[in-house]
Scaffold this motif. Structure first.
Motif, PDB file in Angstrom:
ATOM      1  N   SER A  47       0.810  -1.223   0.000  1.00  0.00           N
ATOM      2  CA  SER A  47       0.000   0.000   0.000  1.00  0.00           C
ATOM      3  C   SER A  47       0.842   1.273   0.000  1.00  0.00           C
ATOM      4  CB  SER A  47      -0.923   0.008   1.223  1.00  0.00           C
ATOM      5  OG  SER A  47      -0.177  -0.024   2.431  1.00  0.00           O
ATOM      6  N   ASN A  48       2.160   1.132   0.051  1.00  0.00           N
ATOM      7  CA  ASN A  48       3.005   2.322  -0.001  1.00  0.00           C
ATOM      8  C   ASN A  48       2.859   3.006  -1.358  1.00  0.00           C
ATOM      9  OD1 ASN A  48       4.577   2.362   2.549  1.00  0.00           O
ATOM     10  ND2 ASN A  48       5.182   0.325   1.870  1.00  0.00           N
ATOM     11  N   PRO A  49       2.997   4.328  -1.411  1.00  0.00           N
ATOM     12  CA  PRO A  49       2.932   5.012  -2.701  1.00  0.00           C
ATOM     13  C   PRO A  49       3.934   4.398  -3.675  1.00  0.00           C
ATOM     14  CG  PRO A  49       2.990   6.596  -0.897  1.00  0.00           C
ATOM     15  CD  PRO A  49       3.261   5.244  -0.296  1.00  0.00           C
ATOM     16  N   ASN A  90      13.059  -2.693 -12.166  1.00  0.00           N
ATOM     17  CA  ASN A  90      12.406  -3.056 -13.426  1.00  0.00           C
ATOM     18  C   ASN A  90      12.182  -1.793 -14.242  1.00  0.00           C
ATOM     19  OD1 ASN A  90       9.462  -2.053 -13.070  1.00  0.00           O
ATOM     20  ND2 ASN A  90       9.833  -3.199 -11.174  1.00  0.00           N
ATOM     21  N   PRO A  91      12.046  -1.912 -15.558  1.00  0.00           N
ATOM     22  CA  PRO A  91      11.976  -0.718 -16.406  1.00  0.00           C
ATOM     23  C   PRO A  91      10.849   0.238 -16.048  1.00  0.00           C
ATOM     24  CG  PRO A  91      12.433  -2.644 -17.748  1.00  0.00           C
ATOM     25  CD  PRO A  91      12.123  -3.146 -16.365  1.00  0.00           C
ATOM     26  N   SER A  92       9.676  -0.303 -15.682  1.00  0.00           N
ATOM     27  CA  SER A  92       8.540   0.553 -15.358  1.00  0.00           C
ATOM     28  C   SER A  92       8.815   1.380 -14.110  1.00  0.00           C
ATOM     29  CB  SER A  92       7.288  -0.314 -15.156  1.00  0.00           C
ATOM     30  OG  SER A  92       6.197   0.477 -14.736  1.00  0.00           O
ATOM     31  N   TRP A  93       9.304   0.741 -13.052  1.00  0.00           N
ATOM     32  CA  TRP A  93       9.589   1.468 -11.814  1.00  0.00           C
ATOM     33  C   TRP A  93      10.674   2.511 -12.043  1.00  0.00           C
ATOM     34  CZ3 TRP A  93      13.326   2.984  -8.483  1.00  0.00           C
ATOM     35  CH2 TRP A  93      12.930   3.377  -7.206  1.00  0.00           C
ATOM     36  N   TRP A  94      11.731   2.137 -12.741  1.00  0.00           N
ATOM     37  CA  TRP A  94      12.839   3.066 -12.944  1.00  0.00           C
ATOM     38  C   TRP A  94      12.398   4.286 -13.741  1.00  0.00           C
ATOM     39  CZ3 TRP A  94      17.267   3.110 -10.395  1.00  0.00           C
ATOM     40  CH2 TRP A  94      18.275   3.966 -10.835  1.00  0.00           C
ATOM     41  N   SER A  95      11.575   4.050 -14.743  1.00  0.00           N
ATOM     42  CA  SER A  95      11.093   5.173 -15.559  1.00  0.00           C
ATOM     43  C   SER A  95      10.181   6.081 -14.735  1.00  0.00           C
ATOM     44  CB  SER A  95      10.345   4.642 -16.779  1.00  0.00           C
ATOM     45  OG  SER A  95       9.803   5.699 -17.539  1.00  0.00           O
ATOM     46  N   THR A  96       9.248   5.490 -13.999  1.00  0.00           N
ATOM     47  CA  THR A  96       8.285   6.272 -13.239  1.00  0.00           C
ATOM     48  C   THR A  96       8.915   6.989 -12.055  1.00  0.00           C
ATOM     49  OG1 THR A  96       6.494   4.747 -13.835  1.00  0.00           O
ATOM     50  CG2 THR A  96       6.139   6.134 -11.895  1.00  0.00           C
ATOM     51  N   CYS A  97       9.790   6.302 -11.340  1.00  0.00           N
ATOM     52  CA  CYS A  97      10.272   6.822 -10.055  1.00  0.00           C
ATOM     53  C   CYS A  97      11.584   7.594 -10.126  1.00  0.00           C
ATOM     54  CB  CYS A  97      10.380   5.684  -9.055  1.00  0.00           C
ATOM     55  SG  CYS A  97       8.777   4.922  -8.678  1.00  0.00           S
ATOM     56  N   THR A  98      12.370   7.402 -11.195  1.00  0.00           N
ATOM     57  CA  THR A  98      13.607   8.182 -11.345  1.00  0.00           C
ATOM     58  C   THR A  98      13.609   9.036 -12.603  1.00  0.00           C
ATOM     59  OG1 THR A  98      14.912   6.625 -12.690  1.00  0.00           O
ATOM     60  CG2 THR A  98      14.841   6.232 -10.308  1.00  0.00           C
ATOM     61  N   GLY A  99      12.517   8.977 -13.397  1.00  0.00           N
ATOM     62  CA  GLY A  99      12.512   9.685 -14.664  1.00  0.00           C
ATOM     63  C   GLY A  99      13.460   9.050 -15.674  1.00  0.00           C
ATOM     64  N   ASN A 100      13.702   7.737 -15.503  1.00  0.00           N
ATOM     65  CA  ASN A 100      14.647   6.984 -16.350  1.00  0.00           C
ATOM     66  C   ASN A 100      16.054   7.569 -16.258  1.00  0.00           C
ATOM     67  OD1 ASN A 100      14.915   4.647 -17.937  1.00  0.00           O
ATOM     68  ND2 ASN A 100      14.961   5.845 -19.824  1.00  0.00           N
ATOM     69  N   SER A 115       9.660  12.527  -5.277  1.00  0.00           N
ATOM     70  CA  SER A 115       9.729  12.985  -6.662  1.00  0.00           C
ATOM     71  C   SER A 115      10.832  12.227  -7.383  1.00  0.00           C
ATOM     72  CB  SER A 115      10.033  14.484  -6.705  1.00  0.00           C
ATOM     73  OG  SER A 115      11.342  14.736  -6.180  1.00  0.00           O
ATOM     74  N   THR A 116      10.886  12.341  -8.698  1.00  0.00           N
ATOM     75  CA  THR A 116      11.953  11.647  -9.433  1.00  0.00           C
ATOM     76  C   THR A 116      13.324  12.152  -9.006  1.00  0.00           C
ATOM     77  OG1 THR A 116      11.707  13.200 -11.279  1.00  0.00           O
ATOM     78  CG2 THR A 116      10.525  11.114 -11.443  1.00  0.00           C
ATOM     79  N   SER A 117      13.470  13.450  -8.829  1.00  0.00           N
ATOM     80  CA  SER A 117      14.770  13.980  -8.398  1.00  0.00           C
ATOM     81  C   SER A 117      15.082  13.563  -6.967  1.00  0.00           C
ATOM     82  CB  SER A 117      14.803  15.505  -8.520  1.00  0.00           C
ATOM     83  OG  SER A 117      13.807  16.112  -7.707  1.00  0.00           O
ATOM     84  N   GLY A 118      14.046  13.513  -6.124  1.00  0.00           N
ATOM     85  CA  GLY A 118      14.243  13.061  -4.752  1.00  0.00           C
ATOM     86  C   GLY A 118      14.663  11.606  -4.692  1.00  0.00           C
ATOM     87  N   MET A 119      14.099  10.787  -5.572  1.00  0.00           N
ATOM     88  CA  MET A 119      14.463   9.380  -5.603  1.00  0.00           C
ATOM     89  C   MET A 119      15.902   9.198  -6.056  1.00  0.00           C
ATOM     90  SD  MET A 119      13.491   6.296  -4.928  1.00  0.00           S
ATOM     91  CE  MET A 119      11.690   6.286  -4.918  1.00  0.00           C
ATOM     92  N   VAL A 120      16.300   9.910  -7.077  1.00  0.00           N
ATOM     93  CA  VAL A 120      17.687   9.814  -7.545  1.00  0.00           C
ATOM     94  C   VAL A 120      18.650  10.227  -6.443  1.00  0.00           C
ATOM     95  CG1 VAL A 120      19.380  10.768  -9.176  1.00  0.00           C
ATOM     96  CG2 VAL A 120      17.111  10.090  -9.987  1.00  0.00           C
TER      97      VAL A 120
END
Length: 224
Positions: A118-120, A154-164, A126-131
């Motif tokens: 259930s975590n976001p 995985n590609p989907s998570w990396w793209s969504t959460c780090t802006g690829n 944000s993508t910058s915060g994740m990086v």
């Protein structure tokens, strides 16, 4: 990761060399490590920690069993980005099984980056915060051990959460999760994956992992 190793691994990958491995946690309380070795597996990645409060209860048993069977082994940390700093989680990982030594048998620690329950989806960052969070973990691990941790995603998570993001291409080996017949498009600007988690089912327990290179390359990864 050294430039020479990146080049050597790329050449090995081009030659389609591969080494079978697997990853496990307490969800696999009993593992026949010797049978896995006899069947061709040469490495295993073992869950050690989550966040800054959880240690996997099977880690020590798994690590000892893998060692006795002659497997190259290492630990992984399930990231809780944003809950505490990346550096704090790296310290917790290092204190509870995530250490490294250049003995040719210990893989650099792996940082497991994915969503949970259930975590976001991106743990509220944000993508910058994740990086920045990943960099904090990676830099602390490197400062203590002299090597950068592997990054599992995985590609989907990396793209969504780090802006690829391509911020880790020249430092951190990629462990790519994609359950398919081929790795497919590699995210984040990495030219290739170091390890491919190609299935969530392995005969001797856990997930199936394929090292992108030969056994000598795998030993180099475990030697820094």
């Amino acid at each position: 990761m050294k430039t020479e190793f990146i080049t050597a691994l790329a050449l090995a990958g081009a030659a389609q060399a591969a080494v079978q491995g697997f990853d496990i946690s307490h969800y696999q309380p009993t593992v026949n490590y010797q049978a896995a070795y006899n069947a061709g597996a040469r490495f295993v990645i073992i869950k050690a920690t989550e966040g800054t409060t959880y240690t996997d209860p099977s880690f020590s048993t798994h690590y000892t069993g893998a060692t006795n069977a002659g497997l190259i082994r290492g630990g992984y940390h399930f990231a809780h980005p944003g809950a505490t700093t990346g550096a704090a989680q790296a310290d917790y990982f290092l204190a509870h099984g995530g250490g490294w030594s250049g003995d040719g048998r210990t893989l650099p620690g792996m940082l497991d980056l994915e969503s949970e329950g259930s975590n976001p989806q991106c743990w509220g960052l944000s993508t910058s915060g994740m990086v920045s969070w990943i960099k904090s973990f990676s830099d602390r691990y490197h400062t203590v051990t002299g090597v950068y941790p592997m990054l599992y995603t995985n590609p989907s998570w990396w793209s969504t959460c780090t802006g690829n993001s391509n911020a880790f291409v020249n430092t951190n080996p990629l462990v790519l999760a994609r359950y398919a017949s081929a790795p497919g498009t590699i995210p984040g600007g990495w030219p290739y994956q170091t390890i491919w988690q190609n299935s969530d089912s392995y005969t001797y327990g856990g997930d199936s992992d394929i090292f992108n290179g030969d056994l000598a390359g795998l030993k180099r990864l475990a030697s820094g």
